[in-house]
Design a protein around this motif. Structure first.
Motif, PDB file in Angstrom:
ATOM      1  N   PHE A  10      14.815 -41.987  84.673  1.00 12.90           N
ATOM      2  CA  PHE A  10      14.237 -40.957  84.755  1.00 12.90           C
ATOM      3  C   PHE A  10      12.904 -40.158  85.183  1.00 12.90           C
ATOM      4  O   PHE A  10      12.831 -38.997  85.999  1.00 12.90           O
ATOM      5  CB  PHE A  10      15.229 -39.963  84.015  1.00 12.90           C
ATOM      6  N   SER A  11      11.880 -40.468  84.091  1.00 16.37           N
ATOM      7  CA  SER A  11      10.529 -40.153  84.471  1.00 16.37           C
ATOM      8  C   SER A  11      10.218 -39.731  85.793  1.00 16.37           C
ATOM      9  O   SER A  11       8.999 -39.667  86.178  1.00 16.37           O
ATOM     10  CB  SER A  11       9.585 -40.343  83.277  1.00 16.37           C
ATOM     11  N   LYS A  12      10.519 -41.338  86.520  1.00 11.41           N
ATOM     12  CA  LYS A  12       9.848 -42.020  87.233  1.00 11.41           C
ATOM     13  C   LYS A  12      11.680 -41.379  88.655  1.00 11.41           C
ATOM     14  O   LYS A  12      10.099 -41.395  89.955  1.00 11.41           O
ATOM     15  CB  LYS A  12       9.895 -43.525  87.698  1.00 11.41           C
ATOM     16  N   GLY A  13      11.972 -40.311  89.276  1.00 12.24           N
ATOM     17  CA  GLY A  13      12.488 -40.129  89.503  1.00 12.24           C
ATOM     18  C   GLY A  13      14.046 -40.744  89.950  1.00 12.24           C
ATOM     19  O   GLY A  13      13.692 -40.151  91.882  1.00 12.24           O
ATOM     20  N   VAL A  14      13.872 -42.087  89.877  1.00 10.34           N
ATOM     21  CA  VAL A  14      14.533 -43.234  90.281  1.00 10.34           C
ATOM     22  C   VAL A  14      16.247 -42.602  90.676  1.00 10.34           C
ATOM     23  O   VAL A  14      16.271 -42.453  91.703  1.00 10.34           O
ATOM     24  CB  VAL A  14      14.895 -44.199  89.984  1.00 10.34           C
ATOM     25  N   GLU A  34      18.908 -39.222  88.738  1.00 10.84           N
ATOM     26  CA  GLU A  34      18.460 -38.451  87.873  1.00 10.84           C
ATOM     27  C   GLU A  34      19.868 -38.706  86.541  1.00 10.84           C
ATOM     28  O   GLU A  34      20.988 -39.626  87.068  1.00 10.84           O
ATOM     29  CB  GLU A  34      18.906 -36.671  87.922  1.00 10.84           C
ATOM     30  N   ARG A  35      20.127 -37.881  85.292  1.00  7.56           N
ATOM     31  CA  ARG A  35      21.079 -38.049  84.434  1.00  7.56           C
ATOM     32  C   ARG A  35      22.566 -38.205  85.551  1.00  7.56           C
ATOM     33  O   ARG A  35      23.364 -39.067  84.734  1.00  7.56           O
ATOM     34  CB  ARG A  35      21.189 -37.289  83.165  1.00  7.56           C
ATOM     35  N   ASP A  93      23.740 -39.133  87.988  1.00  6.53           N
ATOM     36  CA  ASP A  93      23.521 -39.980  88.340  1.00  6.53           C
ATOM     37  C   ASP A  93      24.219 -41.119  88.369  1.00  6.53           C
ATOM     38  O   ASP A  93      24.619 -42.055  88.699  1.00  6.53           O
ATOM     39  CB  ASP A  93      22.160 -40.784  89.946  1.00  6.53           C
TER      40      ASP A  93
END
Length: 328
Positions: free
Chosen positions: A66-70, A72-73, A75
């Motif tokens: 999540f912190s890497k923006g790969v 979001e929750r 998804d």
């Protein structure tokens, strides 16, 4: 990779038909990169359980992702399970799992097995045994009462959908008949050697979706149990000679053929590996179609070979809710 397909639940929620399974994966240095590799490969469904003792590791992996923006929750579809020592403390164990996973809700929460265990002061002591190693079942549990507590989790927004795992048809019917919120999913062992046709058809009539675990007949679990002295060597489905012509015909591996066989039956699969190449390989099953000749050959492989018989501790089969005393 083609777009991953979804299974729609009776409650309107949707689950990706292929997920990343994590049973027997509890080493942080291998599981965190494996979860990252799974998400990078396109998996949007991760399956775990309190019993697996890896929820905190998966929680760390999810926060990293999540912190890497790969993604979001919203998804991701996350499944976890109520342990058998938690049937009288459903909310407590659900909240413990949420804390482990660092999430405010899970998408699917399953009762992991119908054979309730006596509770001890140690939460992680899921399968309680006495000094002789005999399983200490809790015979006072009413599964319907536990299900009512599961329904309250939905009401409170802690879980989106609820379901069952390792239940037989009679147990499922008992829950269904007494449920305000019907079971959305059943997760059971299912593979070409144990195709579960009757149980799958039964669930379809009740509009309960179906998830296979052990889709490759779990060679890793068999090896683990043999090494632990709690099981015997079983036939290796992945080595079955009948798979070779089908694999050659489609240019696919045995694992891909076996997973595709289940997906084409509208059964969700949750293969497990911590090897990045195998993780990628297992999701590459949406670019080919098994024909009737292939499916006939796969159906002919049926042996009613059960890997997970829940008889690894003395006395387990004596539990009144032991699920495998009836045909399905």
């Amino acid at each position: 990779m083609d777009a991953v397909q979804y299974i729609e639940f009776s409650d309107g929620n949707k689950m990706p038909i292929i997920g990343y399974g994590t049973s027997l994966a509890d080493k942080e240095d291998s599981l965190i990169p494996a979860v990252e590799a799974a998400v990078d490969a396109g998996y949007r469904h991760i399956d775990t359980a309190f019993l697996y003792k890896n929820e905190p590791i998966i929680g760390k992996a999810l926060q990293k992702i999540f912190s890497k923006g790969v993604v979001e929750r919203k998804d991701l579809f996350i499944t976890t399970k109520l342990p058998v020592n938690g049937f009288k403390e459903v909310k407590y164990f659900c909240q413990k799992s949420l804390s482990n996973l660092q999430l405010s809700y899970v998408d699917l929460y399953l009762i992991h097995c119908p054979m309730a265990s006596k509770r001890t002061e140690l939460d992680e002591e899921v399968y309680t045994v006495d000094e002789t190693g005999t399983y200490q079942g809790d015979y006072t549990i009413d599964l319907v009462t536990t299900w009512k507590a599961m329904e309250e989790l939905v009401d409170e927004g802690l879980v989106k959908s609820i379901g069952l795992s390792n239940f037989n048809s009679l147990q499922i019917q008992r829950i269904y008949d007494n449920a305000r919120i019907k079971p959305a999913n059943l997760q059971v062992e299912c593979h070409a050697y144990l195709p579960q046709y009757e149980l799958h058809d039964f669930c379809k009539k009740l509009n309960i979706s179906f998830t296979s675990y052990g889709s490759l007949a779990s060679p890793g679990f068999v090896e683990y149990m043999v090494n632990a002295g709690m099981g015997s060597q079983k036939e290796r489905l992945l080595d079955d000679e009948k798979l070779k012509p089908i694999c050659a015909k489609h240019g696919k591996t045995p694992a891909q053929v076996l997973l595709r066989y289940l997906v084409q039956r509208d059964i969700a699969v949750i293969p497990k590996s911590v090897k990045s190449e195998r993780i990628k390989e297992n999701i590459q099953i949406f670019d080919f179609q098994l024909d009737e000749e292939d499916n006939a050959a796969l159906r002919a492989m049926q042996k009613n070979l059960r890997i997970f018989d829940f008889d690894f501790l003395k006395g387990m089969k004596d539990h009144p809710e032991y699920p495998f005393n009836i045909p399905f």
